[in-house]
Write a protein that holds these residues in place. Structure first.
Motif, PDB file in Angstrom:
ATOM      1  N   VAL A 144       4.580  23.317   0.102  1.00  0.00           N
ATOM      2  CA  VAL A 144       4.786  22.402  -1.026  1.00  0.00           C
ATOM      3  C   VAL A 144       3.977  22.776  -2.271  1.00  0.00           C
ATOM      4  CG1 VAL A 144       5.371  20.460   0.465  1.00  0.00           C
ATOM      5  CG2 VAL A 144       3.014  20.796  -0.237  1.00  0.00           C
ATOM      6  N   PHE A 145       3.050  23.684  -2.135  1.00  0.00           N
ATOM      7  CA  PHE A 145       2.149  24.022  -3.236  1.00  0.00           C
ATOM      8  C   PHE A 145       2.905  24.451  -4.492  1.00  0.00           C
ATOM      9  CE2 PHE A 145      -0.422  27.160  -5.536  1.00  0.00           C
ATOM     10  CZ  PHE A 145      -1.476  26.346  -5.913  1.00  0.00           C
ATOM     11  N   HIS A 146       3.875  25.340  -4.347  1.00  0.00           N
ATOM     12  CA  HIS A 146       4.579  25.864  -5.532  1.00  0.00           C
ATOM     13  C   HIS A 146       5.315  24.765  -6.289  1.00  0.00           C
ATOM     14  CE1 HIS A 146       7.770  25.877  -2.521  1.00  0.00           C
ATOM     15  NE2 HIS A 146       8.615  25.855  -3.518  1.00  0.00           N
ATOM     16  N   GLN A 147       5.840  23.759  -5.595  1.00  0.00           N
ATOM     17  CA  GLN A 147       6.526  22.654  -6.268  1.00  0.00           C
ATOM     18  C   GLN A 147       5.561  21.874  -7.158  1.00  0.00           C
ATOM     19  OE1 GLN A 147       8.290  20.229  -3.263  1.00  0.00           O
ATOM     20  NE2 GLN A 147       9.395  21.936  -2.337  1.00  0.00           N
ATOM     21  N   HIS A 148       4.353  21.688  -6.682  1.00  0.00           N
ATOM     22  CA  HIS A 148       3.353  20.964  -7.474  1.00  0.00           C
ATOM     23  C   HIS A 148       2.917  21.783  -8.684  1.00  0.00           C
ATOM     24  CE1 HIS A 148       3.268  18.313  -4.032  1.00  0.00           C
ATOM     25  NE2 HIS A 148       2.665  17.443  -4.811  1.00  0.00           N
ATOM     26  N   MET A 149       2.764  23.064  -8.500  1.00  0.00           N
ATOM     27  CA  MET A 149       2.351  23.904  -9.621  1.00  0.00           C
ATOM     28  C   MET A 149       3.439  23.946 -10.698  1.00  0.00           C
ATOM     29  SD  MET A 149      -0.701  24.638  -9.004  1.00  0.00           S
ATOM     30  CE  MET A 149      -1.042  25.831 -10.282  1.00  0.00           C
ATOM     31  N   GLU A 150       4.697  23.989 -10.296  1.00  0.00           N
ATOM     32  CA  GLU A 150       5.792  23.995 -11.268  1.00  0.00           C
ATOM     33  C   GLU A 150       5.827  22.715 -12.087  1.00  0.00           C
ATOM     34  OE1 GLU A 150       9.387  24.793  -9.122  1.00  0.00           O
ATOM     35  OE2 GLU A 150       8.810  26.862  -8.707  1.00  0.00           O
ATOM     36  N   ARG A 151       5.461  21.596 -11.478  1.00  0.00           N
ATOM     37  CA  ARG A 151       5.466  20.303 -12.170  1.00  0.00           C
ATOM     38  C   ARG A 151       4.130  20.013 -12.848  1.00  0.00           C
ATOM     39  NH1 ARG A 151       7.882  15.595  -8.756  1.00  0.00           N
ATOM     40  NH2 ARG A 151       7.787  14.590 -10.779  1.00  0.00           N
ATOM     41  N   ARG A 152       3.202  20.946 -12.750  1.00  0.00           N
ATOM     42  CA  ARG A 152       1.878  20.823 -13.372  1.00  0.00           C
ATOM     43  C   ARG A 152       1.117  19.603 -12.865  1.00  0.00           C
ATOM     44  NH1 ARG A 152       2.221  22.538 -19.552  1.00  0.00           N
ATOM     45  NH2 ARG A 152       0.695  24.091 -19.002  1.00  0.00           N
TER      46      ARG A 152
ATOM     47  N   GLY B  91       0.790  -1.222   0.000  1.00  0.00           N
ATOM     48  CA  GLY B  91       0.000   0.000   0.000  1.00  0.00           C
ATOM     49  C   GLY B  91       0.821   1.269   0.000  1.00  0.00           C
ATOM     50  N   ARG B  92       2.137   1.158  -0.259  1.00  0.00           N
ATOM     51  CA  ARG B  92       3.015   2.333  -0.280  1.00  0.00           C
ATOM     52  C   ARG B  92       3.023   2.948  -1.676  1.00  0.00           C
ATOM     53  NH1 ARG B  92       7.754  -1.068   2.385  1.00  0.00           N
ATOM     54  NH2 ARG B  92       7.493  -1.926   0.310  1.00  0.00           N
ATOM     55  N   VAL B  93       3.007   4.265  -1.728  1.00  0.00           N
ATOM     56  CA  VAL B  93       3.057   4.961  -3.012  1.00  0.00           C
ATOM     57  C   VAL B  93       4.423   4.730  -3.645  1.00  0.00           C
ATOM     58  CG1 VAL B  93       2.972   7.208  -4.142  1.00  0.00           C
ATOM     59  CG2 VAL B  93       1.410   6.714  -2.259  1.00  0.00           C
ATOM     60  N   CYS B  94       4.420   4.201  -4.861  1.00  0.00           N
ATOM     61  CA  CYS B  94       5.680   3.955  -5.566  1.00  0.00           C
ATOM     62  C   CYS B  94       5.710   4.618  -6.941  1.00  0.00           C
ATOM     63  CB  CYS B  94       5.937   2.458  -5.686  1.00  0.00           C
ATOM     64  SG  CYS B  94       4.704   1.557  -6.643  1.00  0.00           S
ATOM     65  N   GLY B  95       4.608   5.266  -7.317  1.00  0.00           N
ATOM     66  CA  GLY B  95       4.579   5.909  -8.615  1.00  0.00           C
ATOM     67  C   GLY B  95       3.324   6.738  -8.805  1.00  0.00           C
ATOM     68  N   HIS B  96       3.292   7.399  -9.937  1.00  0.00           N
ATOM     69  CA  HIS B  96       2.211   8.325 -10.276  1.00  0.00           C
ATOM     70  C   HIS B  96       1.957   8.214 -11.769  1.00  0.00           C
ATOM     71  CE1 HIS B  96       1.301  12.281 -12.076  1.00  0.00           C
ATOM     72  NE2 HIS B  96       0.404  12.324 -11.126  1.00  0.00           N
ATOM     73  N   LEU B  97       0.693   8.285 -12.157  1.00  0.00           N
ATOM     74  CA  LEU B  97       0.330   8.289 -13.563  1.00  0.00           C
ATOM     75  C   LEU B  97      -0.729   9.358 -13.759  1.00  0.00           C
ATOM     76  CD1 LEU B  97       0.827   6.818 -16.258  1.00  0.00           C
ATOM     77  CD2 LEU B  97      -1.069   5.313 -15.679  1.00  0.00           C
ATOM     78  N   GLY B  98      -0.392  10.364 -14.544  1.00  0.00           N
ATOM     79  CA  GLY B  98      -1.310  11.455 -14.801  1.00  0.00           C
ATOM     80  C   GLY B  98      -2.213  11.170 -15.985  1.00  0.00           C
ATOM     81  N   PHE B  99      -3.366  11.825 -15.984  1.00  0.00           N
ATOM     82  CA  PHE B  99      -4.353  11.641 -17.044  1.00  0.00           C
ATOM     83  C   PHE B  99      -3.771  11.968 -18.418  1.00  0.00           C
ATOM     84  CE2 PHE B  99      -7.643  13.409 -19.807  1.00  0.00           C
ATOM     85  CZ  PHE B  99      -8.505  12.331 -19.878  1.00  0.00           C
ATOM     86  N   ARG B 100      -3.065  13.079 -18.535  1.00  0.00           N
ATOM     87  CA  ARG B 100      -2.522  13.488 -19.840  1.00  0.00           C
ATOM     88  C   ARG B 100      -1.528  12.472 -20.371  1.00  0.00           C
ATOM     89  NH1 ARG B 100      -2.745  19.588 -20.971  1.00  0.00           N
ATOM     90  NH2 ARG B 100      -1.681  18.789 -22.778  1.00  0.00           N
ATOM     91  N   ARG B 101      -0.686  11.960 -19.502  1.00  0.00           N
ATOM     92  CA  ARG B 101       0.309  10.955 -19.916  1.00  0.00           C
ATOM     93  C   ARG B 101      -0.394   9.692 -20.415  1.00  0.00           C
ATOM     94  NH1 ARG B 101       4.626   8.760 -21.611  1.00  0.00           N
ATOM     95  NH2 ARG B 101       5.724   7.201 -20.400  1.00  0.00           N
ATOM     96  N   LEU B 102      -1.351   9.220 -19.648  1.00  0.00           N
ATOM     97  CA  LEU B 102      -2.068   8.004 -20.020  1.00  0.00           C
ATOM     98  C   LEU B 102      -2.834   8.201 -21.327  1.00  0.00           C
ATOM     99  CD1 LEU B 102      -2.912   5.122 -19.295  1.00  0.00           C
ATOM    100  CD2 LEU B 102      -4.843   6.108 -18.083  1.00  0.00           C
ATOM    101  N   ALA B 103      -3.516   9.320 -21.452  1.00  0.00           N
ATOM    102  CA  ALA B 103      -4.262   9.587 -22.687  1.00  0.00           C
ATOM    103  C   ALA B 103      -3.321   9.638 -23.882  1.00  0.00           C
ATOM    104  CB  ALA B 103      -5.040  10.898 -22.558  1.00  0.00           C
ATOM    105  N   GLY B 104      -2.159  10.255 -23.701  1.00  0.00           N
ATOM    106  CA  GLY B 104      -1.174  10.315 -24.785  1.00  0.00           C
ATOM    107  C   GLY B 104      -0.703   8.935 -25.223  1.00  0.00           C
ATOM    108  N   LEU B 105      -0.508   8.053 -24.257  1.00  0.00           N
ATOM    109  CA  LEU B 105      -0.074   6.693 -24.586  1.00  0.00           C
ATOM    110  C   LEU B 105      -1.161   5.912 -25.307  1.00  0.00           C
ATOM    111  CD1 LEU B 105       1.708   5.825 -21.240  1.00  0.00           C
ATOM    112  CD2 LEU B 105       2.815   6.003 -23.483  1.00  0.00           C
ATOM    113  N   LEU B 106      -2.381   5.982 -24.779  1.00  0.00           N
ATOM    114  CA  LEU B 106      -3.459   5.183 -25.351  1.00  0.00           C
ATOM    115  C   LEU B 106      -4.017   5.754 -26.650  1.00  0.00           C
ATOM    116  CD1 LEU B 106      -5.318   4.131 -22.097  1.00  0.00           C
ATOM    117  CD2 LEU B 106      -3.854   2.726 -23.549  1.00  0.00           C
TER     118      LEU B 106
END
Length: 142
Positions: free
Chosen positions: A103-111, A46-61
């Protein structure tokens, strides 16, 4: 405001998937939860080991809808694979005792549209959606 206080007042459901899930399975989660922009990949503990964003997934599929001009696009076009093969392993998380403003600004920079909150064992406690922060910021004071 600390992350723990925000989660108490504005709980948002975090969507998770196992690393061995297929990309279509991850896409189904996005389609079943239209407000979700980010899926968190968790290991068998149950530990977070990764992230998959909607835009990335849509681009792949949806790579087949774009003309192929580069080697990268050609590889994406024939790639199916699992979530593990396409997830971002560098997940920006915050702890419950951290202030959102830290931490907010770090997330905004990474979109990134969701800020995952994890415990000391990297287990997902919840997410803070940037859209919810925006809603709260423009809410009339009354």
């Amino acid at each position: 405001m600390k992350a723990s206080k925000w989660l108490e007042a504005h709980a948002a459901r975090a969507i998770t998937v196992g690393a061995d899930a297929s990309l279509p399975e991850a896409a189904a989660l996005f389609l079943e939860n239209p407000e979700v922009r980010d899926i968190y990949v968790v290991d068998e503990y149950g530990r977070v080991c990764g992230h998959l964003g909607f835009r990335r997934l849509a681009g792949l599929l949806l790579a087949h809808l774009r003309p192929t001009h580069s080697r990268r696009q050609l590889v994406e076009r024939v790639t199916a694979g699992s979530v593990r093969e396409h997830m971002d392993e560098h997940v920006l998380c915050m702890r419950p005792d951290e202030r959102i403003s830290e931490v907010f600004h770090q997330h905004m920079e990474r979109r990134i549209e969701d800020i995952p909150v994890v415990d000391d064992d990297q287990r997902l406690l919840g997410v803070i959606r940037v859209a919810d922060l925006l809603r709260k910021a423009i809410e009339p004071v009354g």
